[in-house]
Design a protein around this motif. Structure first.
Motif, short mmCIF file in Angstrom:
data_model
loop_
_atom_site.label_atom_id
_atom_site.label_comp_id
_atom_site.label_asym_id
_atom_site.label_seq_id
_atom_site.Cartn_x
_atom_site.Cartn_y
_atom_site.Cartn_z
N LYS A 1 0.88 -1.12 0.07
CA LYS A 1 -0.01 0.13 -0.04
C LYS A 1 0.83 1.23 -0.06
O LYS A 1 1.37 1.73 0.98
CB LYS A 1 -1.15 0.02 1.16
N LYS B 1 -2.21 5.44 -2.28
CA LYS B 1 -3.03 4.58 -2.92
C LYS B 1 -3.46 3.34 -2.55
O LYS B 1 -3.01 3.29 -1.01
CB LYS B 1 -1.84 4.07 -4.10
N ALA B 2 -4.28 2.60 -2.98
CA ALA B 2 -4.88 1.45 -2.37
C ALA B 2 -3.91 0.16 -2.21
O ALA B 2 -2.88 0.32 -3.02
CB ALA B 2 -6.08 1.12 -3.25
N GLU C 1 -2.70 -3.08 -3.15
CA GLU C 1 -2.45 -3.89 -4.53
C GLU C 1 -1.44 -4.92 -4.36
O GLU C 1 -0.38 -4.76 -3.72
CB GLU C 1 -2.46 -3.10 -5.70
N LEU D 1 -9.99 1.46 -5.24
CA LEU D 1 -8.98 0.82 -6.34
C LEU D 1 -9.25 1.60 -7.25
O LEU D 1 -8.10 1.87 -8.14
CB LEU D 1 -9.37 -0.66 -6.67
N SER E 1 -7.03 4.82 -6.74
CA SER E 1 -5.44 4.37 -6.98
C SER E 1 -5.22 4.34 -8.47
O SER E 1 -4.12 4.84 -8.69
CB SER E 1 -5.55 3.16 -6.12
N ASP E 2 -5.91 3.75 -8.99
CA ASP E 2 -5.67 3.50 -10.47
C ASP E 2 -5.75 4.72 -11.27
O ASP E 2 -4.97 5.28 -12.05
CB ASP E 2 -6.67 2.46 -11.02
N ARG F 1 -9.81 -2.12 -15.48
CA ARG F 1 -10.71 -1.53 -14.27
C ARG F 1 -11.29 -0.10 -14.64
O ARG F 1 -12.68 0.18 -14.59
CB ARG F 1 -10.09 -1.61 -12.85
#
Length: 766
Positions: A283, A287-288, A290, A512, A515-516, A550
């Protein structure tokens, strides 16, 4: 007779009429003269119509508080007064009256402030910022231990699989590059070459690439025994025992510096558990959680990097950029704590740092030489004989134990102003001072070996020599890290704790996706800045974005299959660079609606460089207060209609309205509440021209071609790089740099080189 009398009477009447006419003309002319007195001067208009709110000194009255704010141009003031002043009846001061009033206000309250600002601008004595301290101390020790630098473009980790839990070399059956660590083997073997599905082991080694500076949480998910090392000799996760088949999640957090690689090792074994799996996640800051992406992994291993864990107080950022001008007790305590931490690490690795061994006969001599070099690098220049004696030699004479002498040296050096302050005054500007300015401007760190040697050779005296070094230094990941840091500041990416939306309206917009989107924006900026043209205009006009599956699903874009981000071209009439990037549009929006005000303020201040005064009173935007069926634009127009608001919203609203095609998560739309989106607007520019917009593309084109916007970008980049006011380097420097920027086809890298030439060579005003 009668005729003669009639003639005389006629002449009398005509004479009387003529006299009466003359009297009437005189009276009329006097009446006209009284009705059209001499026009009021600008000062008279101000005292008559403005002083009630703004006071005679322009600072505003107590109960109304309307001080003059910012650095407005004469054209801006004229337009503002003509359209909105006085607030109770804007029609009282228009046309020529508005021009005269504006001229008085400008001369009386603004022009002198501009001149005073230019005159008072000074290069201030500044200590290392928090970021600079972290990078400097890290690079200081890396000079002796080896710089962590990745030269391979290959991504992923070295993977080895063993037909045993012991990881003996003779039991290795598979060696390959794995793109990520994300495996669910279940009760099967990870490879056919492994003979026993109940007993095997695996290891992954290489480096992890950190993009931002901050705390990184590493998460290891497995039901098997495992150890994880990141930038340390000791594992940050040590679970080298069987978990009896129960899946577990192990976590550890460490600080990493952006733009640097860090060695990473992961060992896993299975012994008689029913199943096997291993997932390595992280993490990063902002950001998330992943799986660590392939782009952040490299099979190349690097030396360890020292990073102090000391927590520093925040830097002074009141000027819009971080500066080391505030000295407090907490800052002093932090520098002491960090110095002790560094001293401890130096003692721990002393023989390695000094290139000696515990039993070597010349150990003391080599360690003393190491201390000389340590002080020299910390001070960013060679030591004089007096400095050698004071900072190093006396301690080796006084102390029998070498380690105690080293402790004294390290603490004395790291607490010295020669280390803590980046640009101290010297009798003359020399190559070492220029080298220091270059390295802190481009890297936020000390000069590297090549730059130090160049200074030693006396080859940092001309603009061409400085440009040559700056061009080399821009290829270093530390420069890329600093520029990313600048763009995050410029675009205000880190000013919100979290970016959340109404789950009922936008169920797909989760952590998510956010973050992306941030990754997508970073990739876009990197693509523009680090290509050959490095064209600032493409930041505003490019019609492509980076999407992964996503994001493509959320924003209804078709892309080819694959987990990684892809460069995708979009309709250029709908998208325009960073301005319409979904992350930006979502960031400057409410949780359920777009926000023309937030978007307009951002464009006004950051992209156009125009000033806005604080609102006279805070007005909360409550969606429930409006009639059903109103668009966001209609709501904003209604609540900002008062003249007190329009002094700023005449600028803010048109800019925000032009972005109304984008909803609260940055999706393009044609309608809102079953009404067609109206993205048309008009803005009076700084130069007094009326600029018409019909959507984001028109807005982006205006910014990309506006000289004042170019100057604003120069301002922002200069301040973030140099950490000093641009006016301190000459009142014409901003315009000179802006002109060079425009002539270079808006090359951002070249602009940064020009900025460094100014910062390195210009003597600050005395």
């Amino acid at each position: 007779m009668i005729a003669s009398q009639q003639h005389r009477l006629f002449r009398f009447h005509m004479t009387a009429l003529s006299l009466l006419s003359g009297i009437c003309c005189l009276i009329f002319s006097q009446t006209v003269y009284a009705a059209a007195p001499k026009p009021l001067t600008g000062e008279q208009i101000y005292r008559k119509m403005c002083v009630e709110c703004h006071a005679t000194n322009g600072q505003g009255v107590t109960d109304k508080a309307n001080p003059f704010h910012g650095m407005k141009t004469l054209v801006e003031l004229t337009t503002l007064i003509d359209e909105t002043m006085p607030e109770e009846d804007p029609e009282l001061c228009q046309g020529d009256d508005a021009k005269r009033a504006a001229q008085y206000v400008f001369d009386r309250f603004y022009a002198k402030h501009v001149a005073a600002a230019d005159k008072s601008a000074r290069v201030q004595l500044s200590h290392l910022t928090v970021r600079q301290y972290l990078f400097t101390t890290s690079d200081l020790l890396s000079h002796f231990l080896g710089n962590a630098k990745v030269t391979s473009k290959e991504r992923g980790l070295n993977a080895e699989y063993y037909d045993s839990r012991s990881m003996r070399r003779d039991k290795r059956v598979v060696k390959r590059i794995d793109p990520v660590v994300n495996f669910q083997f279940g009760n099967k073997k990870p490879d056919e070459k492994i003979t026993n599905a109940e007993e095997f082991s695996m290891k992954w080694e290489g480096s992890v690439l950190a993009e931002e500076t901050g705390d990184y949480e590493f998460i290891l998910k497995t039901e098997n025994g495992a150890r994880l090392w990141v930038n340390q000799k000791d594992p940050i996760i040590d679970e080298w025992v069987s978990s009896q088949g129960r899946a577990k999640e192990h976590k550890a957090t460490i600080r990493l510096l952006g733009g640097k690689p860090y060695t990473i090792r992961l060992h896993v074994f299975k012994y008689k558990e029913k199943s096997s799996s291993v997932v390595l996640e992280w993490k990063p800051p902002h950001k998330a959680q992943e799986v660590i992406p392939q782009r952040n992994l490299t099979p190349q291993q690097v030396p360890g990097t020292f990073i102090t864990s000391t927590v520093f107080p925040p830097d002074d950022s009141v000027s819009g950029y971080e500066r080391g001008t505030a000295v407090s007790k907490s800052w002093d305590e932090a520098t002491t704590s960090a110095a002790i931490e560094i001293m401890t690490d130096v003692i721990k690795h002393l023989d390695r740092l000094a290139g000696t061994k515990p039993d070597a006969k010349d150990r003391k001599e080599k360690i003393q030489k190491f201390c000389h070099r340590f002080a020299e690098l910390a001070f960013r220049r060679p030591l004089t004989d007096e400095q050698k004696a004071f900072f190093v030699d006396q301690h080796f004479k006084q102390e029998a134990a070498v380690e105690l002498a080293v402790k004294r040296v390290v603490l004395l050096v790291l607490k010295s102003p020669r280390f803590l302050y980046t640009d101290r005054e010297y009798p003359a500007l020399d190559d070492y001072a220029i080298a220091s300015r270059l390295s802190y401007g481009l890297w936020d760190s000390m000069p590297d070996r090549q730059l130090f040697d160049t200074a030693k050779a006396g080859k940092l005296k001309t603009p061409a020599q400085i440009a040559q070094q700056a061009d080399r230094m821009l290829r270093d990941p530390r420069a890329q890290s600093k520029l990313r840091y600048f763009f995050h500041h410029w675009l205000q990416l880190d000013e919100k704790e979290e970016l959340a939306k109404d789950k009922a309206l936008f169920p797909e917009f989760d952590e998510l996706v956010v973050s992306d989107l941030r990754t997508s924006l970073d990739l876009f900026i990197d693509d523009v800045v680090w290509n050959k043209s490095s064209d600032y205009r493409q930041l505003l006009l490019a019609d492509y974005v980076y999407l992964n599956p996503r994001l493509a699903k959320v924003y209804d874009v078709k892309i080819s299959e694959g987990p990684e981000f892809q460069k995708v071209s979009l309709d250029k009439d709908k998208r325009a660079g960073v301005i319409t990037h979904p992350y930006m549009m979502a960031n400057f929006a409410y949780h359920n609606l777009s926000s023309p005000i937030h978007r307009g303020v951002f464009v006004t201040r950051r992209l156009l460089g125009r000033t806005l005064k604080p609102p006279p009173q805070a007005t909360e935007f409550k969606d429930g207060d409006f009639k059903p069926g109103m668009t966001t634009r209609e709501k904003v127009a209604l609540i900002t209609k008062p003249s007190a608001c329009m002094s700023c919203h005449s600028i803010i609203n048109p800019l925000g309205f032009s972005l109304e095609h984008f909803d609260a998560i940055g999706r393009y739309r044609e309608q809102e509440v079953k009404k067609a989106i109206n993205a048309s607007a008009e803005l009076t520019s700084v130069s007094g021209e009326t600029v018409k917009f019909n959507g984001a593309r028109d807005l982006a084109t205006h910014i990309a071609t506006d000289h004042h916007a170019h100057a604003a970008f120069v301002d922002q980049l200069f301040h973030q790089a140099v950490k000093q006011p641009i006016n301190a380097y000459g009142k014409n420097i901003r315009e000179e740099l802006t002109t060079k920027f425009e002539k270079s086809d808006y090359n951002i890298q070249q602009l940064l080189i020009e900025i460094m030439k100014v910062a390195a060579l210009h003597q600050p005003h005395s």
